[in-house]
Design a protein around this motif. Structure first.
Motif, PDB file in Angstrom:
ATOM      1  N   ASN A  79      12.988   6.343   6.678  1.00 58.45           N
ATOM      2  CA  ASN A  79      12.152   6.378   7.891  1.00 58.45           C
ATOM      3  C   ASN A  79      10.660   6.528   7.576  1.00 58.45           C
ATOM      4  O   ASN A  79       9.879   6.895   8.454  1.00 58.45           O
ATOM      5  N   ARG A  80      10.264   6.206   6.326  1.00 53.44           N
ATOM      6  CA  ARG A  80       8.854   6.318   5.940  1.00 53.44           C
ATOM      7  C   ARG A  80       8.359   5.042   5.274  1.00 53.44           C
ATOM      8  O   ARG A  80       7.482   5.049   4.427  1.00 53.44           O
ATOM      9  N   LEU A  81       8.941   3.915   5.701  1.00 50.31           N
ATOM     10  CA  LEU A  81       8.506   2.595   5.249  1.00 50.31           C
ATOM     11  C   LEU A  81       7.985   1.826   6.457  1.00 50.31           C
ATOM     12  O   LEU A  81       8.480   1.981   7.569  1.00 50.31           O
ATOM     13  N   GLY A  82       6.983   0.989   6.222  1.00 53.57           N
ATOM     14  CA  GLY A  82       6.407   0.220   7.326  1.00 53.57           C
ATOM     15  C   GLY A  82       6.139  -1.215   6.931  1.00 53.57           C
ATOM     16  O   GLY A  82       5.848  -1.510   5.763  1.00 53.57           O
ATOM     17  N   THR A  83       6.222  -2.103   7.885  1.00 53.72           N
ATOM     18  CA  THR A  83       5.827  -3.501   7.705  1.00 53.72           C
ATOM     19  C   THR A  83       5.558  -4.099   9.082  1.00 53.72           C
ATOM     20  O   THR A  83       5.778  -3.456  10.116  1.00 53.72           O
ATOM     21  N   TYR A  84       5.083  -5.341   9.113  1.00 47.80           N
ATOM     22  CA  TYR A  84       4.815  -6.012  10.380  1.00 47.80           C
ATOM     23  C   TYR A  84       6.105  -6.276  11.150  1.00 47.80           C
ATOM     24  O   TYR A  84       7.142  -6.596  10.559  1.00 47.80           O
ATOM     25  N   ASP A  85       6.031  -6.179  12.461  1.00 53.41           N
ATOM     26  CA  ASP A  85       7.077  -6.715  13.328  1.00 53.41           C
ATOM     27  C   ASP A  85       6.753  -8.193  13.501  1.00 53.41           C
ATOM     28  O   ASP A  85       5.906  -8.563  14.310  1.00 53.41           O
TER      29      ASP A  85
ATOM     30  N   ALA B  93      12.449   1.500  -6.940  1.00 53.17           N
ATOM     31  CA  ALA B  93      11.895   2.790  -6.529  1.00 53.17           C
ATOM     32  C   ALA B  93      12.551   3.292  -5.245  1.00 53.17           C
ATOM     33  O   ALA B  93      12.860   4.490  -5.123  1.00 53.17           O
ATOM     34  N   LEU B  94      12.772   2.390  -4.298  1.00 49.44           N
ATOM     35  CA  LEU B  94      13.386   2.789  -3.033  1.00 49.44           C
ATOM     36  C   LEU B  94      14.835   3.215  -3.230  1.00 49.44           C
ATOM     37  O   LEU B  94      15.306   4.185  -2.616  1.00 49.44           O
ATOM     38  N   ARG B  95      15.557   2.494  -4.082  1.00 49.34           N
ATOM     39  CA  ARG B  95      16.961   2.830  -4.328  1.00 49.34           C
ATOM     40  C   ARG B  95      17.114   4.132  -5.110  1.00 49.34           C
ATOM     41  O   ARG B  95      18.082   4.866  -4.927  1.00 49.34           O
ATOM     42  N   ALA B  96      16.142   4.427  -5.970  1.00 45.64           N
ATOM     43  CA  ALA B  96      16.240   5.615  -6.814  1.00 45.64           C
ATOM     44  C   ALA B  96      16.027   6.908  -6.019  1.00 45.64           C
ATOM     45  O   ALA B  96      16.624   7.945  -6.336  1.00 45.64           O
ATOM     46  N   ARG B  97      15.172   6.865  -4.994  1.00 43.96           N
ATOM     47  CA  ARG B  97      14.855   8.082  -4.235  1.00 43.96           C
ATOM     48  C   ARG B  97      14.889   7.818  -2.727  1.00 43.96           C
ATOM     49  O   ARG B  97      13.874   7.928  -2.035  1.00 43.96           O
ATOM     50  N   PRO B  98      16.026   7.448  -2.192  1.00 42.79           N
ATOM     51  CA  PRO B  98      16.099   7.098  -0.763  1.00 42.79           C
ATOM     52  C   PRO B  98      15.699   8.238   0.151  1.00 42.79           C
ATOM     53  O   PRO B  98      15.182   8.005   1.261  1.00 42.79           O
ATOM     54  N   GLU B  99      15.909   9.486  -0.285  1.00 44.29           N
ATOM     55  CA  GLU B  99      15.576  10.629   0.573  1.00 44.29           C
ATOM     56  C   GLU B  99      14.069  10.739   0.801  1.00 44.29           C
ATOM     57  O   GLU B  99      13.618  11.266   1.826  1.00 44.29           O
ATOM     58  N   VAL B 100      13.261  10.231  -0.129  1.00 42.39           N
ATOM     59  CA  VAL B 100      11.805  10.265   0.018  1.00 42.39           C
ATOM     60  C   VAL B 100      11.320   9.202   0.996  1.00 42.39           C
ATOM     61  O   VAL B 100      10.374   9.421   1.762  1.00 42.39           O
TER      62      VAL B 100
ATOM     63  N   VAL C 177       0.860  -1.182   0.000  1.00 40.18           N
ATOM     64  CA  VAL C 177       0.000   0.000   0.000  1.00 40.18           C
ATOM     65  C   VAL C 177       0.897   1.233   0.000  1.00 40.18           C
ATOM     66  O   VAL C 177       1.806   1.340   0.830  1.00 40.18           O
ATOM     67  N   ILE C 178       0.658   2.127  -0.930  1.00 41.42           N
ATOM     68  CA  ILE C 178       1.509   3.301  -1.065  1.00 41.42           C
ATOM     69  C   ILE C 178       0.684   4.578  -1.004  1.00 41.42           C
ATOM     70  O   ILE C 178      -0.525   4.577  -1.263  1.00 41.42           O
ATOM     71  N   ARG C 179       1.353   5.652  -0.649  1.00 41.20           N
ATOM     72  CA  ARG C 179       0.744   6.977  -0.646  1.00 41.20           C
ATOM     73  C   ARG C 179       1.024   7.606  -2.001  1.00 41.20           C
ATOM     74  O   ARG C 179       2.167   7.838  -2.372  1.00 41.20           O
ATOM     75  N   ARG C 180      -0.042   7.870  -2.757  1.00 41.68           N
ATOM     76  CA  ARG C 180       0.116   8.314  -4.141  1.00 41.68           C
ATOM     77  C   ARG C 180       0.960   9.590  -4.249  1.00 41.68           C
ATOM     78  O   ARG C 180       1.725   9.767  -5.201  1.00 41.68           O
ATOM     79  N   ALA C 181       0.825  10.478  -3.277  1.00 37.98           N
ATOM     80  CA  ALA C 181       1.538  11.752  -3.354  1.00 37.98           C
ATOM     81  C   ALA C 181       3.047  11.556  -3.428  1.00 37.98           C
ATOM     82  O   ALA C 181       3.755  12.361  -4.034  1.00 37.98           O
ATOM     83  N   ASP C 182       3.544  10.476  -2.826  1.00 38.79           N
ATOM     84  CA  ASP C 182       4.989  10.215  -2.821  1.00 38.79           C
ATOM     85  C   ASP C 182       5.465   9.573  -4.117  1.00 38.79           C
ATOM     86  O   ASP C 182       6.672   9.378  -4.299  1.00 38.79           O
ATOM     87  N   PHE C 183       4.541   9.237  -4.992  1.00 42.58           N
ATOM     88  CA  PHE C 183       4.907   8.669  -6.294  1.00 42.58           C
ATOM     89  C   PHE C 183       4.434   9.557  -7.436  1.00 42.58           C
ATOM     90  O   PHE C 183       4.403   9.123  -8.587  1.00 42.58           O
ATOM     91  N   ALA C 184       4.069  10.795  -7.125  1.00 40.52           N
ATOM     92  CA  ALA C 184       3.622  11.719  -8.170  1.00 40.52           C
ATOM     93  C   ALA C 184       4.730  11.890  -9.213  1.00 40.52           C
ATOM     94  O   ALA C 184       5.883  12.171  -8.886  1.00 40.52           O
ATOM     95  N   GLY C 185       4.377  11.662 -10.483  1.00 41.99           N
ATOM     96  CA  GLY C 185       5.356  11.776 -11.556  1.00 41.99           C
ATOM     97  C   GLY C 185       6.212  10.546 -11.746  1.00 41.99           C
ATOM     98  O   GLY C 185       7.108  10.534 -12.608  1.00 41.99           O
ATOM     99  N   HIS C 186       5.951   9.495 -10.976  1.00 44.06           N
ATOM    100  CA  HIS C 186       6.724   8.252 -11.063  1.00 44.06           C
ATOM    101  C   HIS C 186       5.762   7.071 -11.222  1.00 44.06           C
ATOM    102  O   HIS C 186       4.621   7.111 -10.746  1.00 44.06           O
ATOM    103  N   SER C 187       6.230   6.024 -11.854  1.00 42.89           N
ATOM    104  CA  SER C 187       5.406   4.817 -12.034  1.00 42.89           C
ATOM    105  C   SER C 187       5.191   4.124 -10.694  1.00 42.89           C
ATOM    106  O   SER C 187       6.093   4.075  -9.850  1.00 42.89           O
TER     107      SER C 187
END
Length: 338
Positions: free
Chosen positions: A167-173, A157-164, A136-146
């Protein structure tokens, strides 16, 4: 000294009750119109999803009442094993833990139930939904990107824009969540890119969660840009009135679990508990308005099992082996916590 010991023994049941009450994420009573018995359901499903099923059952059985108790998937296994006679039905999304409880003799057999063979085990454990693990992604963070369609796309995608994404990724513990552990182990078996993805996410400071609802909330607040292995049904319910979230089922290999339920072998109300399971399966195998019954239905009995669905069978216990679990958690911790 005798009086002190007597006081301690007298307080022990109250202490145990207080400790058990702290385990509930939610607790609700559904009262029938009569003064009959009360069924106790121990469940990992949010009350909002399950309440319509309960109320439709009580409409047919007004003599009964139902106490609905919600805990996390790992907590359910622990709570039930400590007091198997204290609950009539157990509902959970952690298929492996449910299977283990059934295999250990904690489930009552129910004959004459019409359901696909792949969605039940020895007439005792019954799957009643099919629900995918989603990105599940937040569309605003992929604006202009596939938008990523596969795990490999997400890695790129994560490697291309690490600054975005830092500390803004989530998953189950998965050390705490039974469902998270199930998704992770099945993911690792199905996809060669799982471990690479965990390493990339770990290098960016991934935040760990107990449950899908909290991840989705933080996505909507903008605190997360991506949540991985979120329960698709919860994401769909929260995103249906908003376009800010995109739900992606990985095209390389989706993982689909079945929410399952069983009647406790030590139930005090075997007939009523069996009737509830029959009602649950009937509701979940009949086309209904999702606005009334929000849980995804089980695929009808005449359809084949979906390729991506995790099966109810002994293979579920592979990663519950103590050594395998310890090894998997060590590898996962090394990858995700850097």
């Amino acid at each position: 000294m005798r009086h002190i010991l007597a006081l301690i023994f007298a307080l022990l049941p109250l202490m145990a009750l207080a400790q058990q009450q702290e385990n509930w994420e939610d607790r609700a009573m559904f009262h029938g119109s009569g003064s009959g018995p009360t069924l106790r359901i121990l469940s990992s499903t949010d009350r909002s999803f399950f309440a319509p099923i309960i109320t439709s059952f009580l409409a047919q059985r007004p003599d009964l009442s139902i106490e609905y108790l919600v805990s996390g998937t790992a907590g359910i296994d622990r709570i039930f094993r400590e007091d198997p006679s204290g609950f009539d039905l157990v509902i959970s999304s952690a298929m492996d833990l449910q299977f283990k409880l059934t295999n250990d003799g904690h489930a009552l057999a129910i004959e004459g139930v019409t359901t696909p063979d792949w969605a039940q085990w020895r007439h005792s454990l019954f799957g009643f939904t099919t629900e995918p693990a989603a990105i599940v992604i937040r569309r605003a963070d992929f604006a202009g990107h596939s938008l990523p369609q596969t795990r490999q796309d997400l890695i790129k995608a994560l490697r291309a824009r690490p600054e975005v994404f830092r500390n803004r990724l989530g998953t189950y513990d998965i050390r705490q969540s039974g469902l998270g552990y199930l998704f992770a182990t099945q993911d690792a078996r199905a996809s060669e890119t799982y471990w690479r993805l965990m390493e990339v996410m770990g290098s960016l400071g991934t935040r760990l969660y107990c449950c899908s609802g909290d991840m989705i909330t933080d996505l909507q607040k903008g605190e997360l840009a991506v949540a991985y292995n979120v329960l698709g049904s919860y994401a769909s319910a929260r995103a249906k009135d908003s376009e800010e979230l995109a739900i992606i089922l990985p095209a390389d290999f989706p993982i689909t679990m079945m929410r399952s339920g069983f009647v406790s072998a030590q139930t005090k109300q075997p007939k009523h508990a069996r009737d509830f399971i029959r009602h649950l399966l009937k509701v979940q195998s009949t086309p209904v308005d999702p606005g009334i019954f929000p849980l995804p239905p089980l695929i009808p009995a005449l359809d084949p099992r979906p390729q991506s669905a995790i099966g109810l069978g002994p293979a579920l216990m592979t990663y519950l082996d103590t050594l395998k679990r310890r090894t998997f958690l060590q590898e996962w911790t090394s990858a995700i916590i850097q």
